[in-house]
Scaffold this motif. Structure first.
Motif, PDB file in Angstrom:
ATOM      1  N   MET A   1      -1.828  -3.371   3.503  1.00  0.00           N
ATOM      2  CA  MET A   1      -2.085  -2.013   3.987  1.00  0.00           C
ATOM      3  C   MET A   1      -0.845  -1.134   3.855  1.00  0.00           C
ATOM      4  O   MET A   1      -0.937   0.054   3.564  1.00  0.00           O
ATOM      5  N   ARG A   2       0.317  -1.760   4.049  1.00  0.00           N
ATOM      6  CA  ARG A   2       1.550  -0.976   3.907  1.00  0.00           C
ATOM      7  C   ARG A   2       1.780  -0.595   2.442  1.00  0.00           C
ATOM      8  O   ARG A   2       2.249   0.500   2.146  1.00  0.00           O
ATOM      9  N   ASN A   3       1.452  -1.516   1.531  1.00  0.00           N
ATOM     10  CA  ASN A   3       1.574  -1.182   0.109  1.00  0.00           C
ATOM     11  C   ASN A   3       0.659  -0.026  -0.258  1.00  0.00           C
ATOM     12  O   ASN A   3       1.045   0.872  -1.021  1.00  0.00           O
ATOM     13  N   LYS A   4      -0.538  -0.031   0.308  1.00  0.00           N
ATOM     14  CA  LYS A   4      -1.478   1.064   0.045  1.00  0.00           C
ATOM     15  C   LYS A   4      -0.943   2.378   0.581  1.00  0.00           C
ATOM     16  O   LYS A   4      -1.066   3.416  -0.063  1.00  0.00           O
ATOM     17  N   LEU A   5      -0.351   2.318   1.766  1.00  0.00           N
ATOM     18  CA  LEU A   5       0.234   3.534   2.351  1.00  0.00           C
ATOM     19  C   LEU A   5       1.336   4.066   1.429  1.00  0.00           C
ATOM     20  O   LEU A   5       1.409   5.272   1.160  1.00  0.00           O
ATOM     21  N   GLU A   7       1.484   3.742  -1.739  1.00  0.00           N
ATOM     22  CA  GLU A   7       0.813   4.357  -2.899  1.00  0.00           C
ATOM     23  C   GLU A   7       0.347   5.777  -2.567  1.00  0.00           C
ATOM     24  O   GLU A   7       0.442   6.683  -3.397  1.00  0.00           O
ATOM     25  N   ILE A   8      -0.190   5.951  -1.362  1.00  0.00           N
ATOM     26  CA  ILE A   8      -0.626   7.289  -0.927  1.00  0.00           C
ATOM     27  C   ILE A   8       0.568   8.251  -0.932  1.00  0.00           C
ATOM     28  O   ILE A   8       0.474   9.390  -1.383  1.00  0.00           O
ATOM     29  N   ARG A  24       6.982   0.098   2.959  1.00  0.00           N
ATOM     30  CA  ARG A  24       6.315  -1.176   2.629  1.00  0.00           C
ATOM     31  C   ARG A  24       6.706  -2.276   3.611  1.00  0.00           C
ATOM     32  O   ARG A  24       5.983  -3.242   3.807  1.00  0.00           O
ATOM     33  N   TYR A  41      -1.949   2.500   9.360  1.00  0.00           N
ATOM     34  CA  TYR A  41      -1.572   2.677   7.954  1.00  0.00           C
ATOM     35  C   TYR A  41      -2.325   3.803   7.275  1.00  0.00           C
ATOM     36  O   TYR A  41      -2.353   3.914   6.053  1.00  0.00           O
ATOM     37  N   GLN A  42      -2.934   4.668   8.114  1.00  0.00           N
ATOM     38  CA  GLN A  42      -3.403   5.954   7.603  1.00  0.00           C
ATOM     39  C   GLN A  42      -2.210   6.903   7.594  1.00  0.00           C
ATOM     40  O   GLN A  42      -1.292   6.765   8.390  1.00  0.00           O
ATOM     41  N   ASP A  43      -2.276   7.878   6.693  1.00  0.00           N
ATOM     42  CA  ASP A  43      -1.179   8.844   6.632  1.00  0.00           C
ATOM     43  C   ASP A  43      -1.415   9.954   7.655  1.00  0.00           C
ATOM     44  O   ASP A  43      -1.690  11.096   7.305  1.00  0.00           O
TER      45      ASP A  43
END
Ligand code: SAH
Length: 204
Positions: A1-5, A7-8, A24, A41-43
């Motif tokens: 989830m942190r990696n996805k954040l 990426e955002i 990350r 882990y939402q922005d």
């Protein structure tokens, strides 16, 4: 989830790899009340104690990128809050001095730093409007609450070449970067609008 954040944040324009690596690595959910943990882990910004907020990850990354931190530099943070921004600064190997004016948050976050092994040089209960003259000058100063005006002591406590990143405004804030060019000259850049909880001055 942190990696996805991360990426955002890249999609929104964050480029600094050290900042992205901090995102990350740092477990943002642990800086939040358990009722919001699932959203960590939402922005987005979320409520923390004392009617304050943990800043939106994009905002944290944007402000941190503007500081252009090198390892070992002295950074002053105004508005410790949850400590997430502090942890990002520490991950970049800055020497961090952080000030919080809400006693409840100061106590809670100081304990949390100990538990997690995060080691700011100093975490202080006090009014960040005044900066921290006894530790000045700083390579960078970051203000994480909306300032109706730029506190003069913060400009005065920058090294030559030092950077102040501060959201300025009342209802909405303009992210403002000051770079100290000489004893008397500052370069100023305005970098888009944001929304923060207010920087409050102690009137006593
Ligand atoms: N960096 C924090 C942001 C918290 S919100 C995080 O990401 O969690 C801003 C914080 O600034 C609040 O905790 C608020 O209490 C604090 N603050 C407001 N005015 C202040 C002042 N004059 N001095 C120090 N802290 C202040």
């Amino acid at each position: 989830m942190r990696n996805k954040l991360a990426e955002i944040l890249i999609a929104k324009g964050i480029k600094n790899e050290n900042v992205l690596n901090a995102v990350r690595k740092i477990p943002r959910h642990l800086f939040m009340d358990s009722s919001f943990e699932g959203h960590a882990y939402q922005d987005k910004a979320f409520p923390i104690a004392a009617d304050q907020t943990i800043s939106q990850p994009y905002t944290v990354a944007f402000q941190t990128e503007l500081l252009e931190i090198n390892p070992g530099q002295k950074i002053l943070e105004i508005g410790t809050g949850s400590g997430y921004q502090t942890a990002v600064l520490l991950q970049l190997r800055a020497k961090v001095f952080t000030i919080e004016r809400q006693l409840e948050l100061f106590k809670k976050t100081s304990l949390f730093f100990k538990k997690m092994g995060y080691r700011p040089k100093k975490a202080i209960f006090g009014d960040g409007y005044k900066g921290l003259p006894e530790e000045a000058p700083f390579d960078g100063i970051i203000v994480t609450a909306g300032a109706p005006e730029v506190p003069k002591p913060l400009l005065a406590q920058l090294k030559i070449g030092g950077r102040l990143v501060i959201p300025v405004g009342v209802d909405e804030q303009i992210m403002t970067l000051f770079v100290r060019k000489s004893a008397t000259e500052f370069e100023k850049k305005e970098l888009g609008s944001f929304r923060f909880v207010p920087l409050l001055e102690n009137k006593n």
